[in-house]
Motif scaffolding. Structure first.
Motif, PDB file in Angstrom:
ATOM      1  N   ALA A 195      -2.604   5.207 -15.698  1.00 56.42           N
ATOM      2  CA  ALA A 195      -3.524   4.398 -14.891  1.00 56.42           C
ATOM      3  C   ALA A 195      -3.492   4.782 -13.418  1.00 56.42           C
ATOM      4  O   ALA A 195      -4.299   4.301 -12.631  1.00 56.42           O
ATOM      5  CB  ALA A 195      -3.180   2.918 -15.045  1.00 56.42           C
ATOM      6  N   ILE A 196      -2.550   5.647 -13.040  1.00 52.13           N
ATOM      7  CA  ILE A 196      -2.383   5.966 -11.612  1.00 52.13           C
ATOM      8  C   ILE A 196      -3.397   7.004 -11.160  1.00 52.13           C
ATOM      9  O   ILE A 196      -3.433   8.118 -11.678  1.00 52.13           O
ATOM     10  CB  ILE A 196      -0.948   6.458 -11.328  1.00 52.13           C
ATOM     11  N   GLY A 197      -4.228   6.597 -10.216  1.00 54.72           N
ATOM     12  CA  GLY A 197      -5.187   7.515  -9.614  1.00 54.72           C
ATOM     13  C   GLY A 197      -6.281   7.972 -10.568  1.00 54.72           C
ATOM     14  O   GLY A 197      -7.017   8.908 -10.272  1.00 54.72           O
ATOM     15  N   THR A 198      -6.396   7.320 -11.711  1.00 56.21           N
ATOM     16  CA  THR A 198      -7.346   7.770 -12.726  1.00 56.21           C
ATOM     17  C   THR A 198      -8.583   6.879 -12.798  1.00 56.21           C
ATOM     18  O   THR A 198      -9.557   7.227 -13.459  1.00 56.21           O
ATOM     19  CB  THR A 198      -6.687   7.725 -14.126  1.00 56.21           C
ATOM     20  N   GLY A 238      11.607   6.234  -7.512  1.00 55.03           N
ATOM     21  CA  GLY A 238      11.210   6.502  -8.894  1.00 55.03           C
ATOM     22  C   GLY A 238       9.720   6.459  -9.148  1.00 55.03           C
ATOM     23  O   GLY A 238       9.289   6.253 -10.296  1.00 55.03           O
ATOM     24  N   HIS A 239       8.912   6.675  -8.098  1.00 48.21           N
ATOM     25  CA  HIS A 239       7.467   6.736  -8.349  1.00 48.21           C
ATOM     26  C   HIS A 239       7.189   7.837  -9.378  1.00 48.21           C
ATOM     27  O   HIS A 239       7.863   8.871  -9.389  1.00 48.21           O
ATOM     28  CB  HIS A 239       6.706   7.007  -7.047  1.00 48.21           C
ATOM     29  N   SER A 240       6.202   7.645 -10.198  1.00 45.09           N
ATOM     30  CA  SER A 240       5.958   8.613 -11.284  1.00 45.09           C
ATOM     31  C   SER A 240       5.642  10.008 -10.747  1.00 45.09           C
ATOM     32  O   SER A 240       5.904  11.004 -11.416  1.00 45.09           O
ATOM     33  CB  SER A 240       4.840   8.128 -12.203  1.00 45.09           C
ATOM     34  N   GLU A 241       5.071  10.064  -9.523  1.00 40.69           N
ATOM     35  CA  GLU A 241       4.811  11.399  -8.956  1.00 40.69           C
ATOM     36  C   GLU A 241       6.121  12.095  -8.584  1.00 40.69           C
ATOM     37  O   GLU A 241       6.233  13.319  -8.689  1.00 40.69           O
ATOM     38  CB  GLU A 241       3.852  11.279  -7.759  1.00 40.69           C
ATOM     39  N   ARG A 242       7.127  11.334  -8.155  1.00 40.28           N
ATOM     40  CA  ARG A 242       8.453  11.923  -7.905  1.00 40.28           C
ATOM     41  C   ARG A 242       9.056  12.387  -9.237  1.00 40.28           C
ATOM     42  O   ARG A 242       9.668  13.438  -9.328  1.00 40.28           O
ATOM     43  CB  ARG A 242       9.409  10.906  -7.262  1.00 40.28           C
ATOM     44  N   GLY A 262       0.871  -6.184  -6.302  1.00 41.59           N
ATOM     45  CA  GLY A 262       0.406  -4.853  -6.674  1.00 41.59           C
ATOM     46  C   GLY A 262       0.992  -3.775  -5.785  1.00 41.59           C
ATOM     47  O   GLY A 262       1.301  -4.017  -4.610  1.00 41.59           O
ATOM     48  N   LEU A 263       1.156  -2.605  -6.380  1.00 39.25           N
ATOM     49  CA  LEU A 263       1.464  -1.393  -5.601  1.00 39.25           C
ATOM     50  C   LEU A 263       0.180  -0.572  -5.655  1.00 39.25           C
ATOM     51  O   LEU A 263      -0.251  -0.129  -6.720  1.00 39.25           O
ATOM     52  CB  LEU A 263       2.653  -0.645  -6.206  1.00 39.25           C
ATOM     53  N   ILE A 264      -0.436  -0.427  -4.489  1.00 32.98           N
ATOM     54  CA  ILE A 264      -1.814   0.054  -4.432  1.00 32.98           C
ATOM     55  C   ILE A 264      -1.858   1.441  -3.819  1.00 32.98           C
ATOM     56  O   ILE A 264      -1.402   1.621  -2.682  1.00 32.98           O
ATOM     57  CB  ILE A 264      -2.674  -0.879  -3.534  1.00 32.98           C
ATOM     58  N   GLY A 265      -2.422   2.391  -4.511  1.00 32.61           N
ATOM     59  CA  GLY A 265      -2.573   3.733  -3.971  1.00 32.61           C
ATOM     60  C   GLY A 265      -3.923   3.873  -3.281  1.00 32.61           C
ATOM     61  O   GLY A 265      -4.115   3.463  -2.137  1.00 32.61           O
ATOM     62  N   GLY A 266      -4.888   4.447  -3.989  1.00 34.99           N
ATOM     63  CA  GLY A 266      -6.200   4.771  -3.419  1.00 34.99           C
ATOM     64  C   GLY A 266      -6.828   3.641  -2.619  1.00 34.99           C
ATOM     65  O   GLY A 266      -7.315   3.855  -1.495  1.00 34.99           O
ATOM     66  N   GLY A 300       0.839  -1.201   0.000  1.00 31.63           N
ATOM     67  CA  GLY A 300       0.000   0.000   0.000  1.00 31.63           C
ATOM     68  C   GLY A 300       0.871   1.247   0.000  1.00 31.63           C
ATOM     69  O   GLY A 300       1.728   1.405   0.861  1.00 31.63           O
ATOM     70  N   ASN A 301       0.656   2.094  -0.982  1.00 31.43           N
ATOM     71  CA  ASN A 301       1.349   3.382  -1.059  1.00 31.43           C
ATOM     72  C   ASN A 301       0.339   4.444  -0.643  1.00 31.43           C
ATOM     73  O   ASN A 301      -0.525   4.825  -1.429  1.00 31.43           O
ATOM     74  CB  ASN A 301       1.841   3.609  -2.497  1.00 31.43           C
ATOM     75  N   TRP A 302       0.453   4.877   0.607  1.00 32.57           N
ATOM     76  CA  TRP A 302      -0.566   5.792   1.136  1.00 32.57           C
ATOM     77  C   TRP A 302      -0.432   7.208   0.591  1.00 32.57           C
ATOM     78  O   TRP A 302      -1.309   8.053   0.818  1.00 32.57           O
ATOM     79  CB  TRP A 302      -0.499   5.833   2.667  1.00 32.57           C
ATOM     80  N   GLY A 307       0.911  -1.575 -10.768  1.00 29.88           N
ATOM     81  CA  GLY A 307       0.284  -0.486 -10.027  1.00 29.88           C
ATOM     82  C   GLY A 307      -0.449   0.443 -10.965  1.00 29.88           C
ATOM     83  O   GLY A 307       0.008   0.721 -12.083  1.00 29.88           O
ATOM     84  N   GLY A 308      -1.596   0.933 -10.517  1.00 30.59           N
ATOM     85  CA  GLY A 308      -2.393   1.852 -11.324  1.00 30.59           C
ATOM     86  C   GLY A 308      -3.854   1.458 -11.236  1.00 30.59           C
ATOM     87  O   GLY A 308      -4.306   0.580 -11.961  1.00 30.59           O
ATOM     88  N   SER A 309      -4.557   2.097 -10.275  1.00 30.35           N
ATOM     89  CA  SER A 309      -5.995   1.846 -10.087  1.00 30.35           C
ATOM     90  C   SER A 309      -6.320   0.362  -9.872  1.00 30.35           C
ATOM     91  O   SER A 309      -7.361  -0.120 -10.319  1.00 30.35           O
ATOM     92  CB  SER A 309      -6.802   2.418 -11.259  1.00 30.35           C
ATOM     93  N   MET A 310      -5.441  -0.336  -9.187  1.00 32.55           N
ATOM     94  CA  MET A 310      -5.768  -1.727  -8.828  1.00 32.55           C
ATOM     95  C   MET A 310      -6.779  -1.667  -7.689  1.00 32.55           C
ATOM     96  O   MET A 310      -6.638  -0.857  -6.765  1.00 32.55           O
ATOM     97  CB  MET A 310      -4.511  -2.464  -8.388  1.00 32.55           C
ATOM     98  N   ASN A 311      -7.796  -2.517  -7.756  1.00 36.27           N
ATOM     99  CA  ASN A 311      -8.854  -2.479  -6.751  1.00 36.27           C
ATOM    100  C   ASN A 311      -9.440  -3.881  -6.578  1.00 36.27           C
ATOM    101  O   ASN A 311      -9.038  -4.806  -7.307  1.00 36.27           O
ATOM    102  CB  ASN A 311      -9.925  -1.439  -7.165  1.00 36.27           C
ATOM    103  N   TYR A 314       5.652  -2.028 -12.167  1.00 37.63           N
ATOM    104  CA  TYR A 314       5.257  -1.420 -13.443  1.00 37.63           C
ATOM    105  C   TYR A 314       3.980  -0.638 -13.209  1.00 37.63           C
ATOM    106  O   TYR A 314       2.940  -1.209 -12.862  1.00 37.63           O
ATOM    107  CB  TYR A 314       5.043  -2.486 -14.523  1.00 37.63           C
ATOM    108  N   GLU A 315       4.082   0.676 -13.370  1.00 41.06           N
ATOM    109  CA  GLU A 315       2.933   1.542 -13.136  1.00 41.06           C
ATOM    110  C   GLU A 315       2.740   2.459 -14.339  1.00 41.06           C
ATOM    111  O   GLU A 315       3.407   3.501 -14.434  1.00 41.06           O
ATOM    112  CB  GLU A 315       3.153   2.396 -11.883  1.00 41.06           C
ATOM    113  N   PRO A 316       1.850   2.081 -15.251  1.00 41.14           N
ATOM    114  CA  PRO A 316       1.568   2.994 -16.360  1.00 41.14           C
ATOM    115  C   PRO A 316       1.013   4.299 -15.795  1.00 41.14           C
ATOM    116  O   PRO A 316       0.046   4.283 -15.020  1.00 41.14           O
ATOM    117  CB  PRO A 316       0.517   2.244 -17.195  1.00 41.14           C
TER     118      PRO A 316
HETATM  119  P1  PGA Z   1      -3.499   4.178  -7.494  1.00 39.67           P
HETATM  120  O1  PGA Z   1      -1.937   4.521  -7.220  1.00 39.67           O
HETATM  121  O2  PGA Z   1      -3.698   2.763  -7.020  1.00 39.67           O
HETATM  122  O3  PGA Z   1      -4.238   5.178  -6.665  1.00 39.67           O
HETATM  123  O4  PGA Z   1      -3.716   4.311  -8.937  1.00 39.67           O
HETATM  124  C1  PGA Z   1      -0.926   3.573  -7.446  1.00 39.67           C
HETATM  125  C2  PGA Z   1       0.421   4.197  -7.180  1.00 39.67           C
HETATM  126  O5  PGA Z   1       0.612   5.371  -7.496  1.00 39.67           O
HETATM  127  O6  PGA Z   1       1.331   3.532  -6.643  1.00 39.67           O
END
Ligand code: PGA
Length: 251
Positions: free
Chosen positions: A171-174, A94-98, A230-234, A8-10, A210-214, A166-168
């Motif tokens: 797909a992140i947070g979208t 190397g997270h895409s937000e960084r 998975g690397l899970i954000g939301g 979980g990536n908070w 990673g990328g909107s995995m739910n 691998y985080e397209p």
């Molecule tokens: P998301 O984020 O699950 O909210 O899309 C994933 C991440 O940025 O690691």
């Protein structure tokens, strides 16, 4: 057999109270997660709180970033040894937000990767293409370039001792997840590229998506041959969703 990792990536979310609720919630349902390793990456300031709460549970602890320097005049930064000191096992680099918000490039990311390893942390190296890059058909080149920066600095052996995510970026947070086939295609490319250098490393390294995995898409993604977690954000901010994703990895 690679043990799935659900991390979980908070991001920049939480408070003393909400962190307590979240971790208590995860702990409460952990017994139903039989196979996956579960990890949480809180904001730096809440790491000690979480470390105290997860002791003895088997949940792993990680940080969302780390600096490339060991100590000294780097105002606002956190050194790898400090993360080891407070009980972290992982550090995301190397997270895409960084990369996109803070302008961190492949070379800086590789140096962070190296510093994290040197201190004894396991880096979670994020790679992935933007929508524009995907539309240009250069996804594989982008991912290869991001990996090569690390392999060039640290050698292929180091990849065997890290986790790749691998985080397209699109797909992140979208809410737009890569389909299992789209994700698998890139995961297979990554593993194939690594196999060309060292087949043992390629077999061993865990490659997370990673990328909107739910809870609705996790099982299909995790069923793919080269997706090892998975690397899970939301969804990692909701204990039930995070646990559902963990259970999707049950053997
Ligand atoms: P998301 O984020 O699950 O909210 O899309 C994933 C991440 O940025 O690691």
């Amino acid at each position: 057999m690679r043990q799935p990792l659900v991390a979980g990536n908070w991001k920049m979310n939480g408070s003393l109270d909400s962190v307590k609720l979240l971790v208590d919630g995860i702990k409460g349902g952990l017994g139903s997660v039989t196979t996956a390793e579960m990890a949480v990456c809180p904001p730096y300031v809440y790491i000690p709180q979480v470390a105290g709460m997860i002791e003895g549970t088997g949940i792993s602890l990680g940080a969302q970033d780390v600096n490339d320097q060991e100590a000294g005049a780097h105002t606002g930064e956190v050194a790898p040894a400090m993360l080891m000191d407070i009980g972290c096992r992982y550090a995301i680099v190397g997270h895409s937000e960084r990369r996109s918000i803070y302008g961190e490039n492949d070379e800086f990311t590789a140096r962070k990767f190296a510093a994290a390893r040197k201190a004894g942390l396991v880096p979670i190296l994020c790679v992935g293409e933007t929508l524009e890059e995907r539309e240009q058909g250069i996804t594989e080149q982008v991912v290869a370039r991001q990996l090569d920066a690390v392999i060039g600095l640290e050698g292929i052996g180091a990849i065997g001792e890290c986790v790749i995510a691998y985080e397209p970026v699109w797909a992140i947070g979208t809410g737009k997840t890569a389909t299992p086939d789209q994700a698998q295609e890139v995961h297979a490319f990554i593993r194939g590229k690594l196999a060309g250098l060292d087949s043992g490393v390629a077999d061993k390294v865990r490659i997370l998506y990673g990328g909107s995995m739910n809870p609705g898409n996790a099982a299909d993604l995790l069923a793919m041959a080269d997706i090892d977690g998975g690397l899970i954000g939301g969804a990692s901010l909701k204990p039930d969703d995070f646990l559902d994703i963990g259970r999707a990895g049950n053997a």
